[in-house]
Motif scaffolding. Sequence first.
Motif, PDB file in Angstrom:
ATOM      1  N   THR A  69      -8.103  -1.761  -6.050  1.00  0.00           N
ATOM      2  CA  THR A  69      -6.979  -2.503  -5.358  1.00  0.00           C
ATOM      3  C   THR A  69      -7.428  -2.784  -4.006  1.00  0.00           C
ATOM      4  OG1 THR A  69      -5.643  -0.957  -4.571  1.00  0.00           O
ATOM      5  CG2 THR A  69      -5.575  -1.146  -7.002  1.00  0.00           C
ATOM      6  N   THR A  70      -6.912  -3.876  -3.316  1.00  0.00           N
ATOM      7  CA  THR A  70      -7.071  -4.130  -1.725  1.00  0.00           C
ATOM      8  C   THR A  70      -5.584  -4.143  -1.191  1.00  0.00           C
ATOM      9  OG1 THR A  70      -7.281  -6.290  -2.138  1.00  0.00           O
ATOM     10  CG2 THR A  70      -9.148  -5.194  -2.053  1.00  0.00           C
ATOM     11  N   ALA A  71      -4.827  -3.246  -1.926  1.00  0.00           N
ATOM     12  CA  ALA A  71      -3.349  -3.454  -1.379  1.00  0.00           C
ATOM     13  C   ALA A  71      -3.264  -2.698  -0.148  1.00  0.00           C
ATOM     14  CB  ALA A  71      -2.335  -2.508  -2.486  1.00  0.00           C
ATOM     15  N   GLN A  72      -4.138  -2.132   0.438  1.00  0.00           N
ATOM     16  CA  GLN A  72      -4.118  -1.110   1.362  1.00  0.00           C
ATOM     17  C   GLN A  72      -4.291  -2.061   2.805  1.00  0.00           C
ATOM     18  OE1 GLN A  72      -6.976  -1.310  -0.069  1.00  0.00           O
ATOM     19  NE2 GLN A  72      -8.281  -1.912   1.585  1.00  0.00           N
ATOM     20  N   ALA A  73      -4.965  -3.326   2.489  1.00  0.00           N
ATOM     21  CA  ALA A  73      -5.332  -4.013   3.572  1.00  0.00           C
ATOM     22  C   ALA A  73      -4.244  -4.448   4.704  1.00  0.00           C
ATOM     23  CB  ALA A  73      -5.928  -5.165   3.013  1.00  0.00           C
ATOM     24  N   PRO A  74      -3.109  -5.140   4.131  1.00  0.00           N
ATOM     25  CA  PRO A  74      -2.501  -5.521   5.376  1.00  0.00           C
ATOM     26  C   PRO A  74      -1.747  -4.101   6.024  1.00  0.00           C
ATOM     27  CG  PRO A  74      -1.563  -6.299   3.368  1.00  0.00           C
ATOM     28  CD  PRO A  74      -2.604  -5.335   2.893  1.00  0.00           C
ATOM     29  N   LEU A  75      -1.821  -3.072   5.783  1.00  0.00           N
ATOM     30  CA  LEU A  75      -1.341  -1.638   6.303  1.00  0.00           C
ATOM     31  C   LEU A  75      -2.634  -0.896   6.540  1.00  0.00           C
ATOM     32  CD1 LEU A  75       2.188  -0.898   4.778  1.00  0.00           C
ATOM     33  CD2 LEU A  75       1.684  -2.428   6.974  1.00  0.00           C
TER      34      LEU A  75
ATOM     35  N   PRO B  75     -12.545   4.609  -0.598  1.00  0.00           N
ATOM     36  CA  PRO B  75     -14.105   4.362  -0.198  1.00  0.00           C
ATOM     37  C   PRO B  75     -13.811   3.729   1.357  1.00  0.00           C
ATOM     38  CG  PRO B  75     -13.219   2.552  -1.910  1.00  0.00           C
ATOM     39  CD  PRO B  75     -12.197   3.799  -1.741  1.00  0.00           C
ATOM     40  N   ALA B  76     -14.573   4.005   2.060  1.00  0.00           N
ATOM     41  CA  ALA B  76     -14.760   3.510   3.326  1.00  0.00           C
ATOM     42  C   ALA B  76     -16.282   3.361   3.751  1.00  0.00           C
ATOM     43  CB  ALA B  76     -14.081   4.288   4.176  1.00  0.00           C
ATOM     44  N   VAL B  77     -16.444   2.257   4.666  1.00  0.00           N
ATOM     45  CA  VAL B  77     -17.544   1.974   5.171  1.00  0.00           C
ATOM     46  C   VAL B  77     -17.784   1.998   6.724  1.00  0.00           C
ATOM     47  CG1 VAL B  77     -17.379  -0.369   4.903  1.00  0.00           C
ATOM     48  CG2 VAL B  77     -19.576   0.553   5.126  1.00  0.00           C
ATOM     49  N   GLU B  78     -18.806   2.501   7.316  1.00  0.00           N
ATOM     50  CA  GLU B  78     -18.756   2.557   8.841  1.00  0.00           C
ATOM     51  C   GLU B  78     -19.008   1.003   9.418  1.00  0.00           C
ATOM     52  OE1 GLU B  78     -21.375   5.533  10.647  1.00  0.00           O
ATOM     53  OE2 GLU B  78     -20.737   6.897   8.853  1.00  0.00           O
ATOM     54  N   GLY B  79     -18.399   0.544  10.291  1.00  0.00           N
ATOM     55  CA  GLY B  79     -18.691  -0.652  10.693  1.00  0.00           C
ATOM     56  C   GLY B  79     -17.584  -1.691  10.248  1.00  0.00           C
TER      57      GLY B  79
ATOM     58  N   ALA C 141     -12.402   0.115   2.613  1.00  0.00           N
ATOM     59  CA  ALA C 141     -12.718  -0.888   1.686  1.00  0.00           C
ATOM     60  C   ALA C 141     -11.629  -1.172   0.621  1.00  0.00           C
ATOM     61  CB  ALA C 141     -14.269  -0.719   1.195  1.00  0.00           C
ATOM     62  N   ALA C 142     -11.076  -0.128   0.048  1.00  0.00           N
ATOM     63  CA  ALA C 142     -10.127  -0.270  -1.015  1.00  0.00           C
ATOM     64  C   ALA C 142      -9.475   0.805  -1.361  1.00  0.00           C
ATOM     65  CB  ALA C 142     -10.923  -0.391  -2.375  1.00  0.00           C
ATOM     66  N   PHE C 143      -8.529   0.757  -2.294  1.00  0.00           N
ATOM     67  CA  PHE C 143      -7.783   1.889  -2.817  1.00  0.00           C
ATOM     68  C   PHE C 143      -7.610   2.216  -4.182  1.00  0.00           C
ATOM     69  CE2 PHE C 143      -3.694   4.161  -3.837  1.00  0.00           C
ATOM     70  CZ  PHE C 143      -3.345   4.874  -2.480  1.00  0.00           C
ATOM     71  N   LEU C 144      -8.356   3.243  -4.860  1.00  0.00           N
ATOM     72  CA  LEU C 144      -8.455   3.548  -6.091  1.00  0.00           C
ATOM     73  C   LEU C 144      -7.756   4.510  -6.439  1.00  0.00           C
ATOM     74  CD1 LEU C 144     -11.255   1.879  -5.285  1.00  0.00           C
ATOM     75  CD2 LEU C 144     -12.417   3.550  -6.750  1.00  0.00           C
ATOM     76  N   PRO C 145      -6.774   4.358  -7.421  1.00  0.00           N
ATOM     77  CA  PRO C 145      -6.101   5.332  -8.115  1.00  0.00           C
ATOM     78  C   PRO C 145      -7.067   5.962  -9.112  1.00  0.00           C
ATOM     79  CG  PRO C 145      -4.760   3.318  -8.456  1.00  0.00           C
ATOM     80  CD  PRO C 145      -6.241   2.788  -7.713  1.00  0.00           C
TER      81      PRO C 145
ATOM     82  N   VAL D 148       3.601  -5.906  -0.764  1.00  0.00           N
ATOM     83  CA  VAL D 148       4.063  -7.162  -0.747  1.00  0.00           C
ATOM     84  C   VAL D 148       3.913  -7.961   0.493  1.00  0.00           C
ATOM     85  CG1 VAL D 148       6.208  -6.187  -1.949  1.00  0.00           C
ATOM     86  CG2 VAL D 148       6.001  -5.991   0.511  1.00  0.00           C
ATOM     87  N   LEU D 149       2.993  -7.527   1.314  1.00  0.00           N
ATOM     88  CA  LEU D 149       2.541  -8.082   2.559  1.00  0.00           C
ATOM     89  C   LEU D 149       1.208  -8.684   2.401  1.00  0.00           C
ATOM     90  CD1 LEU D 149       3.260  -5.346   5.259  1.00  0.00           C
ATOM     91  CD2 LEU D 149       4.678  -7.236   4.659  1.00  0.00           C
ATOM     92  N   GLY D 150       0.417  -8.492   1.187  1.00  0.00           N
ATOM     93  CA  GLY D 150      -0.795  -9.247   0.966  1.00  0.00           C
ATOM     94  C   GLY D 150      -0.758 -10.589   0.885  1.00  0.00           C
ATOM     95  N   GLU D 151      -1.844 -11.243   1.491  1.00  0.00           N
ATOM     96  CA  GLU D 151      -2.034 -12.743   1.279  1.00  0.00           C
ATOM     97  C   GLU D 151      -3.278 -12.797   0.291  1.00  0.00           C
ATOM     98  OE1 GLU D 151      -2.628 -14.442   4.853  1.00  0.00           O
ATOM     99  OE2 GLU D 151      -0.641 -13.906   5.840  1.00  0.00           O
ATOM    100  N   ALA D 152      -3.335 -14.111  -0.441  1.00  0.00           N
ATOM    101  CA  ALA D 152      -4.268 -14.253  -1.470  1.00  0.00           C
ATOM    102  C   ALA D 152      -4.926 -15.868  -1.024  1.00  0.00           C
ATOM    103  CB  ALA D 152      -3.963 -14.181  -2.763  1.00  0.00           C
ATOM    104  N   ALA D 153      -5.981 -16.087  -1.458  1.00  0.00           N
ATOM    105  CA  ALA D 153      -6.393 -17.598  -1.410  1.00  0.00           C
ATOM    106  C   ALA D 153      -5.805 -18.250  -2.517  1.00  0.00           C
ATOM    107  CB  ALA D 153      -7.945 -17.588  -1.675  1.00  0.00           C
ATOM    108  N   PRO D 154      -5.355 -19.520  -2.163  1.00  0.00           N
ATOM    109  CA  PRO D 154      -4.624 -20.437  -2.940  1.00  0.00           C
ATOM    110  C   PRO D 154      -5.503 -20.549  -4.322  1.00  0.00           C
ATOM    111  CG  PRO D 154      -4.313 -21.325  -0.808  1.00  0.00           C
ATOM    112  CD  PRO D 154      -5.510 -20.463  -0.781  1.00  0.00           C
ATOM    113  N   LEU D 155      -4.888 -20.522  -5.639  1.00  0.00           N
ATOM    114  CA  LEU D 155      -5.465 -20.742  -6.780  1.00  0.00           C
ATOM    115  C   LEU D 155      -5.769 -22.109  -7.052  1.00  0.00           C
ATOM    116  CD1 LEU D 155      -3.457 -18.512  -8.819  1.00  0.00           C
ATOM    117  CD2 LEU D 155      -5.472 -18.018  -8.112  1.00  0.00           C
TER     118      LEU D 155
END
Length: 215
Positions: free
Chosen positions: A161-167, A119-123, A185-189, A74-81
């Motif tokens: 999903t990128t739902a993890q991004a805000p937190l 999944p995660a990435v160094e840097g 980088a992401a959150f995959l069920p 519920v905290l995530g932001e998205a670019a305007p459509l």
Amino acid sequence: MTLDLTPDQLLSTTRAVRKRLDFDRPVPRSLIEECVDLATQAPTGRNRQRWHFLVVTDAPRRRELADIFRRALVLGEAAPLTGRDMERMNVAPRSTAKVFDGLRYLADNIHRVPAFVIPAVEGRTDRASVEIQAGTWGSILPSVWSFMLAARARGLGTVWTTAQAPLERELAAVLGVPYDKVMLAAFLPLAFTIGTDFKPAVRVPREQVLHWQKW
């Protein structure tokens, strides 16, 4: 054991699975390891191989991550459509409505998913130039897509999903990830799918996306 799919079938039927995840069937560690082995065969910028895959199957830890997922959602932001975005999103009847219905279903049941893959990435790319961002994301996205294809071939379903991004910082702390050095980088069920009869999606015509010689 893998599904009897041709390469074209695999590529055209690896769907974002939300409502057909089997919550009651555990995913064997061996299958996840096979998928990771294939994922790390993907191309990687300058062969740096900075990828990591965090897998969580422990029930109490999954509940903790599910709580973060829901709060972050519920905290995530998205670019305007744009108008063109809306046209493409609805190229198939009710396609957008189905996506959001699936997202609500997944959020309501995220704690029931038997495995999470982060999944995660160094840097980190915070405030980085486009060039640096492209190199970093280009080194993790192909491997994650390979993971998702390998999962589909084994009767497993995923959804990027990128739902993890805000937190992300909170999620990193729970997982013991050094936030300042590693980007989640992401959150995959991940779960077995209910049925395996996925079909190609309706997409915009080739003529709208293929450009020869110039735009």
